[in-house]
Design a protein around this motif. Sequence first.
Motif, PDB file in Angstrom:
ATOM      1  N   VAL A  37       0.842  -1.208   0.000  1.00 27.91           N
ATOM      2  CA  VAL A  37       0.000   0.000   0.000  1.00 27.91           C
ATOM      3  C   VAL A  37       0.873   1.252   0.000  1.00 27.91           C
ATOM      4  CG1 VAL A  37      -1.663   1.335   1.355  1.00 27.91           C
ATOM      5  CG2 VAL A  37      -1.947  -1.136   1.112  1.00 27.91           C
ATOM      6  N   ILE A  38       1.909   1.255   0.838  1.00 27.33           N
ATOM      7  CA  ILE A  38       2.821   2.400   0.903  1.00 27.33           C
ATOM      8  C   ILE A  38       3.498   2.623  -0.444  1.00 27.33           C
ATOM      9  CG2 ILE A  38       5.001   3.225   1.899  1.00 27.33           C
ATOM     10  CD1 ILE A  38       4.141   1.869   4.530  1.00 27.33           C
ATOM     11  N   MET A  39       4.049   1.540  -1.003  1.00 29.58           N
ATOM     12  CA  MET A  39       4.778   1.659  -2.266  1.00 29.58           C
ATOM     13  C   MET A  39       3.850   2.018  -3.422  1.00 29.58           C
ATOM     14  SD  MET A  39       7.899   1.407  -1.676  1.00 29.58           S
ATOM     15  CE  MET A  39       9.205   0.718  -0.704  1.00 29.58           C
ATOM     16  N   ALA A  40       2.634   1.482  -3.405  1.00 30.73           N
ATOM     17  CA  ALA A  40       1.683   1.812  -4.468  1.00 30.73           C
ATOM     18  C   ALA A  40       1.338   3.296  -4.432  1.00 30.73           C
ATOM     19  CB  ALA A  40       0.421   0.970  -4.329  1.00 30.73           C
ATOM     20  N   THR A  41       1.154   3.833  -3.227  1.00 31.71           N
ATOM     21  CA  THR A  41       0.871   5.263  -3.078  1.00 31.71           C
ATOM     22  C   THR A  41       2.002   6.102  -3.652  1.00 31.71           C
ATOM     23  OG1 THR A  41      -0.395   4.829  -1.067  1.00 31.71           O
ATOM     24  CG2 THR A  41       0.357   7.084  -1.417  1.00 31.71           C
ATOM     25  N   LEU A  42       3.228   5.756  -3.295  1.00 32.93           N
ATOM     26  CA  LEU A  42       4.386   6.498  -3.781  1.00 32.93           C
ATOM     27  C   LEU A  42       4.611   6.259  -5.276  1.00 32.93           C
ATOM     28  CD1 LEU A  42       6.646   5.771  -0.697  1.00 32.93           C
ATOM     29  CD2 LEU A  42       5.778   8.019  -1.363  1.00 32.93           C
ATOM     30  N   ALA A  43       4.284   5.058  -5.746  1.00 28.92           N
ATOM     31  CA  ALA A  43       4.448   4.754  -7.167  1.00 28.92           C
ATOM     32  C   ALA A  43       3.517   5.602  -8.026  1.00 28.92           C
ATOM     33  CB  ALA A  43       4.199   3.270  -7.420  1.00 28.92           C
ATOM     34  N   LEU A  44       2.268   5.798  -7.573  1.00 26.46           N
ATOM     35  CA  LEU A  44       1.319   6.615  -8.326  1.00 26.46           C
ATOM     36  C   LEU A  44       1.808   8.063  -8.417  1.00 26.46           C
ATOM     37  CD1 LEU A  44      -2.048   5.248  -6.871  1.00 26.46           C
ATOM     38  CD2 LEU A  44      -1.098   4.798  -9.136  1.00 26.46           C
ATOM     39  N   ILE A  45       2.410   8.548  -7.341  1.00 30.42           N
ATOM     40  CA  ILE A  45       2.959   9.912  -7.335  1.00 30.42           C
ATOM     41  C   ILE A  45       4.131  10.014  -8.311  1.00 30.42           C
ATOM     42  CG2 ILE A  45       4.165  11.609  -5.906  1.00 30.42           C
ATOM     43  CD1 ILE A  45       2.460  10.482  -3.532  1.00 30.42           C
ATOM     44  N   HIS A  46       5.024   9.036  -8.278  1.00 33.21           N
ATOM     45  CA  HIS A  46       6.156   9.031  -9.204  1.00 33.21           C
ATOM     46  C   HIS A  46       5.684   8.884 -10.646  1.00 33.21           C
ATOM     47  CE1 HIS A  46       8.720   8.509  -5.641  1.00 33.21           C
ATOM     48  NE2 HIS A  46       9.735   8.797  -6.427  1.00 33.21           N
ATOM     49  N   LEU A 193       9.220  -4.315   8.277  1.00 31.88           N
ATOM     50  CA  LEU A 193       9.372  -3.539   7.047  1.00 31.88           C
ATOM     51  C   LEU A 193      10.831  -3.227   6.711  1.00 31.88           C
ATOM     52  CD1 LEU A 193       6.248  -3.230   7.445  1.00 31.88           C
ATOM     53  CD2 LEU A 193       6.487  -0.964   6.442  1.00 31.88           C
ATOM     54  N   PRO A 194      11.636  -2.703   7.671  1.00 27.59           N
ATOM     55  CA  PRO A 194      13.012  -2.339   7.307  1.00 27.59           C
ATOM     56  C   PRO A 194      13.996  -3.500   7.236  1.00 27.59           C
ATOM     57  CG  PRO A 194      12.585  -1.721   9.582  1.00 27.59           C
ATOM     58  CD  PRO A 194      11.285  -2.206   9.020  1.00 27.59           C
ATOM     59  N   VAL A 195      13.619  -4.721   7.640  1.00 26.76           N
ATOM     60  CA  VAL A 195      14.591  -5.824   7.622  1.00 26.76           C
ATOM     61  C   VAL A 195      14.620  -6.545   6.281  1.00 26.76           C
ATOM     62  CG1 VAL A 195      14.405  -6.194  10.102  1.00 26.76           C
ATOM     63  CG2 VAL A 195      12.997  -7.562   8.547  1.00 26.76           C
ATOM     64  N   GLY A 196      13.853  -6.074   5.315  1.00 26.91           N
ATOM     65  CA  GLY A 196      13.906  -6.701   3.998  1.00 26.91           C
ATOM     66  C   GLY A 196      12.654  -6.541   3.165  1.00 26.91           C
ATOM     67  N   VAL A 197      11.521  -6.177   3.786  1.00 29.04           N
ATOM     68  CA  VAL A 197      10.258  -6.086   3.050  1.00 29.04           C
ATOM     69  C   VAL A 197      10.250  -4.862   2.136  1.00 29.04           C
ATOM     70  CG1 VAL A 197       7.756  -5.936   3.242  1.00 29.04           C
ATOM     71  CG2 VAL A 197       9.031  -7.343   4.851  1.00 29.04           C
ATOM     72  N   VAL A 198      10.536  -3.690   2.701  1.00 25.86           N
ATOM     73  CA  VAL A 198      10.608  -2.475   1.880  1.00 25.86           C
ATOM     74  C   VAL A 198      11.741  -2.595   0.865  1.00 25.86           C
ATOM     75  CG1 VAL A 198      11.076   0.014   1.909  1.00 25.86           C
ATOM     76  CG2 VAL A 198       9.564  -1.002   3.625  1.00 25.86           C
ATOM     77  N   PHE A 199      12.864  -3.145   1.311  1.00 29.15           N
ATOM     78  CA  PHE A 199      14.009  -3.337   0.410  1.00 29.15           C
ATOM     79  C   PHE A 199      13.615  -4.170  -0.802  1.00 29.15           C
ATOM     80  CE2 PHE A 199      17.615  -5.924  -1.006  1.00 29.15           C
ATOM     81  CZ  PHE A 199      18.561  -4.937  -1.281  1.00 29.15           C
ATOM     82  N   ALA A 200      12.820  -5.216  -0.575  1.00 27.68           N
ATOM     83  CA  ALA A 200      12.429  -6.100  -1.669  1.00 27.68           C
ATOM     84  C   ALA A 200      11.522  -5.392  -2.673  1.00 27.68           C
ATOM     85  CB  ALA A 200      11.736  -7.345  -1.106  1.00 27.68           C
ATOM     86  N   LEU A 201      10.584  -4.592  -2.196  1.00 24.99           N
ATOM     87  CA  LEU A 201       9.593  -3.981  -3.081  1.00 24.99           C
ATOM     88  C   LEU A 201      10.024  -2.629  -3.640  1.00 24.99           C
ATOM     89  CD1 LEU A 201       6.094  -4.802  -1.535  1.00 24.99           C
ATOM     90  CD2 LEU A 201       6.857  -5.242  -3.862  1.00 24.99           C
ATOM     91  N   ALA A 401       3.631   8.124   4.919  1.00 20.52           N
ATOM     92  CA  ALA A 401       4.057   6.725   4.813  1.00 20.52           C
ATOM     93  C   ALA A 401       5.574   6.613   4.726  1.00 20.52           C
ATOM     94  CB  ALA A 401       3.410   6.074   3.596  1.00 20.52           C
ATOM     95  N   ALA A 402       6.192   7.464   3.921  1.00 19.65           N
ATOM     96  CA  ALA A 402       7.647   7.431   3.801  1.00 19.65           C
ATOM     97  C   ALA A 402       8.315   7.752   5.132  1.00 19.65           C
ATOM     98  CB  ALA A 402       8.107   8.406   2.722  1.00 19.65           C
ATOM     99  N   ASN A 403       7.750   8.701   5.873  1.00 14.85           N
ATOM    100  CA  ASN A 403       8.310   9.063   7.178  1.00 14.85           C
ATOM    101  C   ASN A 403       8.139   7.954   8.200  1.00 14.85           C
ATOM    102  OD1 ASN A 403       9.255  12.135   7.545  1.00 14.85           O
ATOM    103  ND2 ASN A 403       7.705  12.043   5.942  1.00 14.85           N
ATOM    104  N   LEU A 404       7.053   7.213   8.122  1.00 12.83           N
ATOM    105  CA  LEU A 404       6.871   6.071   9.020  1.00 12.83           C
ATOM    106  C   LEU A 404       7.918   4.995   8.743  1.00 12.83           C
ATOM    107  CD1 LEU A 404       2.970   5.762   9.066  1.00 12.83           C
ATOM    108  CD2 LEU A 404       4.436   6.239  11.043  1.00 12.83           C
ATOM    109  N   VAL A 405       8.222   4.754   7.482  1.00 14.40           N
ATOM    110  CA  VAL A 405       9.258   3.768   7.148  1.00 14.40           C
ATOM    111  C   VAL A 405      10.597   4.200   7.728  1.00 14.40           C
ATOM    112  CG1 VAL A 405      10.562   2.714   5.266  1.00 14.40           C
ATOM    113  CG2 VAL A 405       8.081   2.946   5.074  1.00 14.40           C
ATOM    114  N   ILE A 406      10.926   5.501   7.613  1.00 15.57           N
ATOM    115  CA  ILE A 406      12.169   6.007   8.197  1.00 15.57           C
ATOM    116  C   ILE A 406      12.179   5.764   9.706  1.00 15.57           C
ATOM    117  CG2 ILE A 406      13.585   8.060   8.588  1.00 15.57           C
ATOM    118  CD1 ILE A 406      12.266   9.188   5.969  1.00 15.57           C
ATOM    119  N   TYR A 407      11.062   6.044  10.366  1.00 15.17           N
ATOM    120  CA  TYR A 407      10.965   5.849  11.816  1.00 15.17           C
ATOM    121  C   TYR A 407      11.122   4.376  12.183  1.00 15.17           C
ATOM    122  CZ  TYR A 407       8.787   5.362  16.405  1.00 15.17           C
ATOM    123  OH  TYR A 407       8.530   5.028  17.717  1.00 15.17           O
ATOM    124  N   TRP A 408      10.446   3.494  11.448  1.00 10.65           N
ATOM    125  CA  TRP A 408      10.529   2.059  11.744  1.00 10.65           C
ATOM    126  C   TRP A 408      11.932   1.500  11.508  1.00 10.65           C
ATOM    127  CZ3 TRP A 408       5.438   1.528   8.584  1.00 10.65           C
ATOM    128  CH2 TRP A 408       4.339   1.785   9.427  1.00 10.65           C
TER     129      TRP A 408
END
Length: 519
Positions: A37-46, A193-201, A401-408
């Motif tokens: 969901v996070i990546m899809a949101t950012l992908a639509l913006i990009h 999320l930061p141990v490999g999930v965000v990295f993968a997607l 969403a991007a800021n939450l990933v940074i925090y996590w």
Amino acid sequence: MFVSLGSIIGSGWLLGALKAAKVAGPASLLSWVLTAVIMATLALIHAELGAAYPAAGGTARFPLLAFGVVAGFVGGWVAWLQAVALAPVEVEASLEYLDNIGWVKDNLNLLTESGTLTASGFAWATLLMAIFTIINLVGVKLLSESNSATVIWKAAVPLLTIVVLLSLRFHPGNFTAGGGFAPAGAHGVFAALPVGVVFALQGFEQAVQVGGEARNPQKDISRAIITAMVIGTIIYLLLEIAFIGALDPAAIAHGWDNPIEQGSFGPYATLATLAGAGWLAYILYADAFVSPAGTGLLYLGTSSRLSYAMGRDKMLPRKLGKLSLRGVPVWSIILSFVVGEIMFLPFPSWQKLVSVITSATALMYAFAPVAMTALRKRDPDRPRPYRAPAPKVIAPAGFVAANLVIYWTGFDTTWKIMVAIVAGFLLFLAGRKTIPAAERPEIDWKAGTWIAPWLGGQVILGWLGRYGDSGNLNVLPEWLDLVVVMVFSLVIFYWAVNVAMETSKVKAAIEREAAEIAA
């Protein structure tokens, strides 16, 4: 589309499911859904930005157009840091996988016992990087064609693995074993999320980075990004389901700390053998080299486009912004090769670097929502072949969403990224001294006033927060910490949008970019 998908499917698919399951158990499925969901949101913006402003190294140029050279440099610098680090990380992952094959280990001696490269390993890694460099120097057409061949393989092998594991070895009871569906609660879902999930997607933005060289960028960039994200998300969700279902129930009966003995740096070959499909293990070993190597090839190319963009905009030495007769940024490609070689020195393992790259990627992504909103206000008449849906909702949501990933990601990682940004900014100021005063791009300090409080605030929130392996105080209560991050993010978002450059300056910056695209 293959450029983006080839970046999404790399070494992350071979390790992401295991890393997420160890942190969150079966609830790691929710981690993948949340990340999607996070990546899809950012992908639509990009997708909107890439179609409206198609230029090589786009993630460095979007904040430049809206907020001037300071934001452009910071956004481009963190994008370059994560991209230039990813090529050697993926090469090292390839060699680590290969080193688990008996005859490779006995004859090539690629790694030490601690996991760093030997002299032989460094030579093979250098050879791979040299091949990537040559392909990039020949031109984007060869880069695209060589990548297309590997992406077909890279997508087919995970799909084959999913089919084999679901049909031959699937235990439904695993999804409630070892403490229930969510043994670590919501904290585990977020911490995964930061141990490999965000990295993968991550990686959907690679179509943007080479967008200036696309044949029909206004139409193709948005379609490429969205299609790659959909395919990547489906593959990773099915992989997590197949992985959890294929585990030995006895291994997770009492917890998820060690759901499978890795043995081969990646768990799928072990699961394939246990399922009676030993033949699949050999395919997985081959893919363990092809997938990371293919992604490394792409990131060497896209990191060079980022330094090219900053060279063209006089934020880095101008030589980095020069093109060859084939239309490729030769000096930027060579720089990416040299820095990649330095990255092979005994730095932390793949697992440790993933968190650093994830944090840098989230910072890079965070610039896009504020840039899109600011450019819609300052450049409203711009043709936008693709428009992100509900922009007044999706843009602030993407920034949050991007800021939450940074925090996590945690304080122990965040402060290191901020030190690297400060070091980069000092290089930026030093570099300006080498440019004649009449040619230096003007700095709009007002438009960049939000950046330092934003970055400093992230460090403070991480220090007070609940995530990371060390350094944090853990004083923010659970759930309240997320509310604090969200409120902080929204304050920064609307501040940034309101102090963006004046319309005349934005249009002047766009005209400079348009002239370069035409050239």
